[in-house]
Structures are given as C-alpha cells and as structure tokens.
Design a protein around this motif. Structure first.
Motif, PDB file in Angstrom:
ATOM      1  N   LEU A   1      13.035  29.030 -17.585  1.00 56.02           N
ATOM      2  CA  LEU A   1      12.099  29.950 -18.216  1.00 56.02           C
ATOM      3  C   LEU A   1      11.518  29.347 -19.489  1.00 56.02           C
ATOM      4  N   SER A   2      12.346  28.631 -20.245  1.00 52.90           N
ATOM      5  CA  SER A   2      11.861  27.973 -21.458  1.00 52.90           C
ATOM      6  C   SER A   2      10.819  26.910 -21.126  1.00 52.90           C
ATOM      7  N   VAL A   3      11.043  26.199 -20.023  1.00 49.91           N
ATOM      8  CA  VAL A   3      10.091  25.169 -19.598  1.00 49.91           C
ATOM      9  C   VAL A   3       8.743  25.802 -19.265  1.00 49.91           C
ATOM     10  N   VAL A   4       8.779  26.910 -18.515  1.00 51.67           N
ATOM     11  CA  VAL A   4       7.541  27.602 -18.140  1.00 51.67           C
ATOM     12  C   VAL A   4       6.808  28.083 -19.385  1.00 51.67           C
ATOM     13  N   GLN A   5       7.546  28.661 -20.332  1.00 48.42           N
ATOM     14  CA  GLN A   5       6.927  29.178 -21.548  1.00 48.42           C
ATOM     15  C   GLN A   5       6.319  28.052 -22.389  1.00 48.42           C
ATOM     16  N   GLN A   6       7.065  26.968 -22.552  1.00 47.00           N
ATOM     17  CA  GLN A   6       6.579  25.856 -23.364  1.00 47.00           C
ATOM     18  C   GLN A   6       5.363  25.198 -22.723  1.00 47.00           C
ATOM     19  N   GLU A   7       5.382  25.052 -21.415  1.00 43.82           N
ATOM     20  CA  GLU A   7       4.245  24.451 -20.734  1.00 43.82           C
ATOM     21  C   GLU A   7       3.015  25.346 -20.847  1.00 43.82           C
ATOM     22  N   ALA A   8       3.211  26.655 -20.758  1.00 45.91           N
ATOM     23  CA  ALA A   8       2.087  27.583 -20.888  1.00 45.91           C
ATOM     24  C   ALA A   8       1.459  27.469 -22.271  1.00 45.91           C
ATOM     25  N   VAL A   9       2.299  27.383 -23.290  1.00 46.92           N
ATOM     26  CA  VAL A   9       1.796  27.236 -24.653  1.00 46.92           C
ATOM     27  C   VAL A   9       1.051  25.912 -24.810  1.00 46.92           C
ATOM     28  N   ALA A  10       1.653  24.830 -24.283  1.00 46.66           N
ATOM     29  CA  ALA A  10       1.036  23.505 -24.411  1.00 46.66           C
ATOM     30  C   ALA A  10      -0.329  23.465 -23.732  1.00 46.66           C
ATOM     31  N   LYS A  11      -0.425  24.000 -22.538  1.00 47.89           N
ATOM     32  CA  LYS A  11      -1.696  23.973 -21.812  1.00 47.89           C
ATOM     33  C   LYS A  11      -2.745  24.832 -22.496  1.00 47.89           C
ATOM     34  N   ARG A  12      -2.325  25.993 -22.983  1.00 42.13           N
ATOM     35  CA  ARG A  12      -3.278  26.886 -23.646  1.00 42.13           C
ATOM     36  C   ARG A  12      -3.786  26.247 -24.946  1.00 42.13           C
ATOM     37  N   ALA A  13      -2.875  25.635 -25.700  1.00 43.71           N
ATOM     38  CA  ALA A  13      -3.267  24.993 -26.958  1.00 43.71           C
ATOM     39  C   ALA A  13      -4.172  23.798 -26.697  1.00 43.71           C
ATOM     40  N   THR A  14      -3.887  23.054 -25.638  1.00 45.35           N
ATOM     41  CA  THR A  14      -4.705  21.885 -25.302  1.00 45.35           C
ATOM     42  C   THR A  14      -6.127  22.299 -24.941  1.00 45.35           C
ATOM     43  N   ARG A  15      -6.257  23.361 -24.156  1.00 43.20           N
ATOM     44  CA  ARG A  15      -7.595  23.841 -23.769  1.00 43.20           C
ATOM     45  C   ARG A  15      -8.387  24.323 -24.986  1.00 43.20           C
ATOM     46  N   ALA A  16      -7.698  24.859 -25.981  1.00 47.63           N
ATOM     47  CA  ALA A  16      -8.376  25.417 -27.155  1.00 47.63           C
ATOM     48  C   ALA A  16      -8.780  24.355 -28.173  1.00 47.63           C
ATOM     49  N   THR A  17      -8.277  23.131 -28.007  1.00 53.82           N
ATOM     50  CA  THR A  17      -8.465  22.086 -29.012  1.00 53.82           C
ATOM     51  C   THR A  17      -9.648  21.185 -28.653  1.00 53.82           C
ATOM     52  N   ASP A  18     -10.453  20.887 -29.663  1.00 50.07           N
ATOM     53  CA  ASP A  18     -11.628  20.034 -29.452  1.00 50.07           C
ATOM     54  C   ASP A  18     -11.293  18.551 -29.573  1.00 50.07           C
ATOM     55  N   ARG A  19     -10.461  18.190 -30.552  1.00 50.89           N
ATOM     56  CA  ARG A  19     -10.121  16.797 -30.792  1.00 50.89           C
ATOM     57  C   ARG A  19      -8.639  16.684 -31.140  1.00 50.89           C
ATOM     58  N   PHE A  20      -8.079  15.490 -30.882  1.00 45.86           N
ATOM     59  CA  PHE A  20      -6.660  15.246 -31.155  1.00 45.86           C
ATOM     60  C   PHE A  20      -6.515  13.979 -31.997  1.00 45.86           C
ATOM     61  N   ALA A  21      -5.786  14.079 -33.089  1.00 46.24           N
ATOM     62  CA  ALA A  21      -5.409  12.925 -33.905  1.00 46.24           C
ATOM     63  C   ALA A  21      -3.920  12.707 -33.688  1.00 46.24           C
ATOM     64  N   MET A  22      -3.578  11.685 -32.912  1.00 44.05           N
ATOM     65  CA  MET A  22      -2.188  11.476 -32.515  1.00 44.05           C
ATOM     66  C   MET A  22      -1.627  10.218 -33.170  1.00 44.05           C
ATOM     67  N   ALA A  23      -0.335  10.266 -33.459  1.00 46.73           N
ATOM     68  CA  ALA A  23       0.302   9.203 -34.235  1.00 46.73           C
ATOM     69  C   ALA A  23       0.539   7.932 -33.434  1.00 46.73           C
ATOM     70  N   THR A  24       0.601   8.039 -32.105  1.00 48.61           N
ATOM     71  CA  THR A  24       0.905   6.861 -31.283  1.00 48.61           C
ATOM     72  C   THR A  24       0.084   6.884 -29.993  1.00 48.61           C
ATOM     73  N   GLN A  25      -0.046   5.705 -29.385  1.00 43.98           N
ATOM     74  CA  GLN A  25      -0.739   5.620 -28.108  1.00 43.98           C
ATOM     75  C   GLN A  25       0.069   6.315 -27.019  1.00 43.98           C
ATOM     76  N   TRP A  26       1.377   6.303 -27.148  1.00 46.73           N
ATOM     77  CA  TRP A  26       2.260   7.001 -26.194  1.00 46.73           C
ATOM     78  C   TRP A  26       1.894   8.475 -26.099  1.00 46.73           C
TER      79      TRP A  26
END
Length: 291
Positions: A45-70
């Motif tokens: 259940l935690s996996v489902v919840q975390q993935e839902a949050v991650a996908k929703r946040a990703t769709r809402a974001t225009d640009r990403f500044a990430m610390a590593t290529q990984w």
C-alpha cells in the motif's frame, strides 16, 4: 514561478493555477525503492501511495533541476519526463575550508583515509575497515579515521571520533589524504561534495549518482559495486600511496568543486532553468489567448 526543493508531496497536491513549477531533487521514488535500506521491503500500500504521489508531482512539474545524471535518467526512463526539461545541477558542499586548500605532497608511505558516515552499514563501514586493514599489512603508515554514527567495537588502530561539531569535522577533511566511501547505496553524497571543496580525492563505489560527483581518474577513483569491491578498493588505496598521483587527484577534486560542485554554479543553473520555465509558460499563455 514556484521552486520546490525536495517537495514532491507538496507539489502533487498543490493548486498552482498555471504557475510554472521547477522541482529540485537528487532521486526519484523508483530509483530509491529497494535500493536505500529505508525504502526496502515497503508495504504494498505504501508503494502504491508513493508512486501515485510521484507520478502526480511529475505531471505537475515543468522543469527539473537534479543533482545527478542517475536521477535524471530515472525521471526519463521511469516517469516519461523529457530530457529537455531536466538540467544537471549538482549540489554544493555543506562544509567549506576558510581558505582555498593547498595541495601538499605529504609523506612517503603515509596515507590518512577518512570515512564520514551517518549510516555505518549503508556507507560500507565494515568494508572500509577491512580494506585499510589489508593495505596496512604491507603499508603500516596507512591509517583510518571514522566520523559520525560509528560502532563502539572497532580495531585499536582505527581512530574513532564519533559525531563531531562542524568545525572539528572540517578539520578532519583538512588533515585527511583521501575520503573512503564504499557505500552500497548513494544518491550523491554530501560527504563527496565536501571532500571536493577541501581538495580531497575520493575512493567510492560506482553506485547511484556518485559518478556525477567523483570524476574517475580525475578527482578520485570509482570502484565497482559487488564481489570485486574489496579487491578494487585495496588497489585504489595503494594507488594513492603514490604522492604524485594523490596530488593530481587532489587538484582535480578542487577543480571539480570550483567548476560544478559549488552553490554559485548550482544557483546559476537553477536560475536559468526557472527563467526558461517562466518564458515557456508565458509563451503557452500567449498562444492560448491567440487561439
């Protein structure tokens, strides 16, 4: 615009009303799931919840500044983000010397290795002790100092300092010859950016985002993760007994700090990304009005 620093849950449920969002981070949920110990064997259940949050946040974001290529690779492969919307912006250090470090050759046969850890098991503490112990059989001038959350029972030859205030930790970076970080999981590692600021070469496992922080052959040595880690790490430590090699890597570490692993470079990259996000949003708004 909205700059969201390690705030995917906030972004996921934020009504931004068309305001562009730039996320700053060093990992994705899929990248750290079953990789970091604290994200291993999660309840379904935690996996489902975390993935839902991650996908929703990703769709809402225009640009990403990430610390590593990984972390960028995971956004692209696991979440369908366009690489054009991502920029590599490594974090700066938590500690810096008061003056730019000078590279001293040191003493022949002497090598002071430093391990800084908040998680002894994940940072490969036991392996680091074994590696230095092996090298000491032929080179007794090699020593190991450990700082942070460390076990009480360590060999007598290990200098175990436990947790230290910031200034005393900075002094350990200054006196060390190499940072040893044989982690099993590592999104990037603030200790690696700290080491670069002090002109300290690193020997680190090539895992997670480490290769974006440590230049193999220029600012340190990356060793493979797995069955060959011990042998490769022993060889790497022995390589740095050569004073000329050590000095070259030390200069490379500080040069990498000056070029990319500092907060000014981070701010420049993130600012440019924010301007781009606002410009793109404005253009979309104009096009929509004209339509």
């Amino acid at each position: 615009m909205i700059l969201a620093v390690a705030a995917s849950q906030d972004v996921a449920f934020l009504d931004a009303r068309g305001i562009p969002i730039v996320q700053v981070g060093d990992a994705t949920f899929k990248a750290i799931r079953d990789y970091y110990p604290m994200f291993t064997n999660l309840h379904p259940l935690s996996v489902v919840q975390q993935e839902a949050v991650a996908k929703r946040a990703t769709r809402a974001t225009d640009r990403f500044a990430m610390a590593t290529q990984w972390s960028i690779d995971s956004l692209v492969a696991d979440y369908g983000v366009s690489s054009r919307n991502c920029v590599l912006a490594p974090f700066g250090p938590a500690l810096e010397p008061s003056l730019p470090p000078t590279v001293a050759l040191g003493e022949v046969g002497v090598l002071r290795a430093l391990l800084v850890t908040s998680d002894w098991a994940r940072k490969g503490g036991d392996l680091a002790v074994r590696v230095i112990d092996q090298v000491r059989q032929q080179h007794p001038g090699v020593t190991l100092t450990v700082v942070g959350n460390t076990p009480d029972a360590l060999p007598d030859w290990v200098e175990n300092l436990g947790r230290l205030p910031r200034q005393e930790l900075a002094e350990q970076y200054e006196r060390a010859d190499v940072l040893l970080e044989l982690a099993t999981a590592n999104a990037g590692g603030v200790t690696l950016t700290d080491a670069a600021a002090f002109g300290l070469p690193a020997i680190a496992t090539d895992t997670g985002g480490v290769s974006s922080i440590v230049g193999n052959g220029t600012s340190g040595i990356l060793v493979p993760q797995g069955a060959d880690t011990f042998t490769a790490a022993v060889a790497a430590v022995e390589t740095l007994l050569d004073l000329d090699v050590r000095s070259r890597y030390a200069r490379g570490a500080r040069a990498q700090h000056d070029a990319t692993l500092n907060w000014e470079a981070w701010a420049d990259a993130v600012t440019a990304l924010c301007v781009e996000a606002v410009s793109s949003a404005s253009h979309r708004g104009e096009m929509g009005t004209r339509a």
